[in-house]
Design an enzyme around this catalytic site. Structure first.
Site, mmCIF file in Angstrom:
data_model
loop_
_atom_site.group_PDB
_atom_site.id
_atom_site.type_symbol
_atom_site.label_atom_id
_atom_site.label_comp_id
_atom_site.label_asym_id
_atom_site.label_seq_id
_atom_site.Cartn_x
_atom_site.Cartn_y
_atom_site.Cartn_z
ATOM 1 N NE ARG A 1 1.754 -6.884 -4.515
ATOM 2 C CZ ARG A 1 1.110 -5.972 -5.224
ATOM 3 N NH1 ARG A 1 -0.038 -5.468 -4.792
ATOM 4 N NH2 ARG A 1 1.605 -5.544 -6.379
ATOM 5 C CE LYS B 1 -5.803 -5.419 -3.738
ATOM 6 N NZ LYS B 1 -5.714 -6.874 -3.938
#
Length: 386
Positions: free
Chosen positions: A364, A325
């Site tokens: 995740r 991210k």
């Protein structure tokens, strides 16, 4: 009065200076070893004086701003420093005290025996063309091959999604979402892959959810945090585990100047409400996700990872998803280094290992094999007791 647990790894002296504690007191308290640090927000003068005396009587500490004993201010913030035994005593002792200390005691009790869960890897498969990381996009038979590869690499859970929720994205609609994920779901069902791993459907649409749950999926991964009643009904009907994720705003606008007075307390309140809602619909199995990057500034994301253990007081597993991210790029830009998603695996591993240390148990990620190795090495070092 509200409380939240801070990581003991903080700069305690800096935290007490910011609070306004007198310097001689800081010098004494910063030397004490403590297992628990609680930030108490908006405690009254009367409550603080009682709590401080009770804390001192058992060897704990309550750090308060200068002038508290004289009730200079009606409300202020404080830091409670204690070990487990002291926490047990205080959480009983304050039940008999006035000034809302009874409510504080009940909250403190939730932190005495925080649960521990074994780490699990959730591999990500995106059945769309616009997810932020190109390496996670798969369709048809390629998706199935990748799923099998992830399972062989050590994935415990596979998360399938048909729409992007990256900042700036727009929802494509139920019909298109179902068109994207249906072939993959059908192949998983046909090949009985759900017997080799747990499957999760990343959707906030109840029709897509039901299609997946009816074909062997066990987890409903909802970025809206169980916003829709119909979604909750479907999840309960199939006895699915529900990932309640926090986000501020919708994906299209969520990164447009998000702001929190206190990100931990705001998300804590959100979880409390949504857990209550989940239970009211009969959802029994819950997983919590603080939503890294979903309407958060860099400092919010870092604070959530740093103090993640706080959210274990609810008693549920914590999922973290920071894989590749932009927060990694934001950190690296401070070093004048620009990174693309494909270059952020090292940063991802650093964040996820820290998250595991701080209470996360479901990771995740896009890179299963690399995470499997990193987690196994991390666990071996952590469990070494000689």
């Amino acid at each position: 009065m509200k409380i939240y647990k801070l990581n003991c790894d903080i700069d305690l002296q800096k935290a007490m200076l910011k609070l306004g504690v007198d310097k001689p007191g800081i010098e004494i308290m910063k030397k004490k070893k403590c297992e628990f640090i609680f930030y108490i927000k908006d405690i009254s003068c009367g409550a603080a004086n009682i709590l401080k005396q009770d804390a001192l009587s058992i060897g704990a500490e309550l750090a308060v701003p200068i002038g508290v004993p004289n009730c200079k201010n009606k409300k202020f913030d404080a830091l409670l420093l204690c070990n487990k035994k002291q926490l047990e005593i205080l959480s009983k002792k304050e039940l008999a005290q006035p000034f809302k200390l009874k409510e504080l005691a009940k909250k403190l009790r939730e932190f005495i025996n925080l649960p521990k869960f074994e780490p699990k890897i959730m591999g990500v498969i995106n059945a769309n063309d616009d997810s932020f990381f190109e390496g996670s996009r798969f369709k048809g038979i390629d998706a199935v091959k990748k799923i099998e590869e992830m399972i062989n690499d050590g994935a415990d859970i596979i998360d399938i999604g048909g729409v992007s929720s990256r900042p700036g994205s727009e929802y494509v609609g139920r019909e298109e979402e179902l068109r994207r994920v249906k072939p993959i779901i059908d192949e998983i069902y046909k090949s009985r892959l759900y017997e080799k791993a747990v499957f999760s459907i990343d959707t906030f649409d109840e029709a897509v959810l039901e299609y997946a749950l009816d074909r062997g999926f066990k987890i409903a991964n909802d970025i809206t945090g169980l916003e829709r009643d119909e979604y909750a009904k479907v999840a309960a009907k199939y006895g699915a585990s529900v990932v309640i994720m926090h986000k501020k705003g919708d994906p299209k606008t969520m990164q447009n100047n998000p702001f929190y007075e206190n990100v931990i307390l705001e998300i804590d309140e959100f979880f409390e409400k949504r857990i209550k809602k989940a239970k009211s619909f009969g959802v029994k199995n819950i997983i919590l996700d603080v939503g890294i990057g979903f309407g958060k500034r860099l400092e919010d994301n870092i604070a959530l990872i740093k103090h993640l253990e706080h959210f274990l007081h609810f008693g549920y597993e914590l999922l973290i998803g920071a894989s590749r991210k932009s927060m990694i790029d934001m950190i690296m830009q401070k070093e004048n280094i620009k990174t693309t998603p494909s270059e952020r695996l090292p940063g991802t591993l650093a964040i996820h290992l820290k998250a595991i240390k701080n209470g996360a148990s479901i990771i995740r990620c896009h890179d299963v094999a690399e995470h499997f190795q990193a987690i196994k090495v991390f666990e071996a070092i952590r469990e070494f007791d000689v």
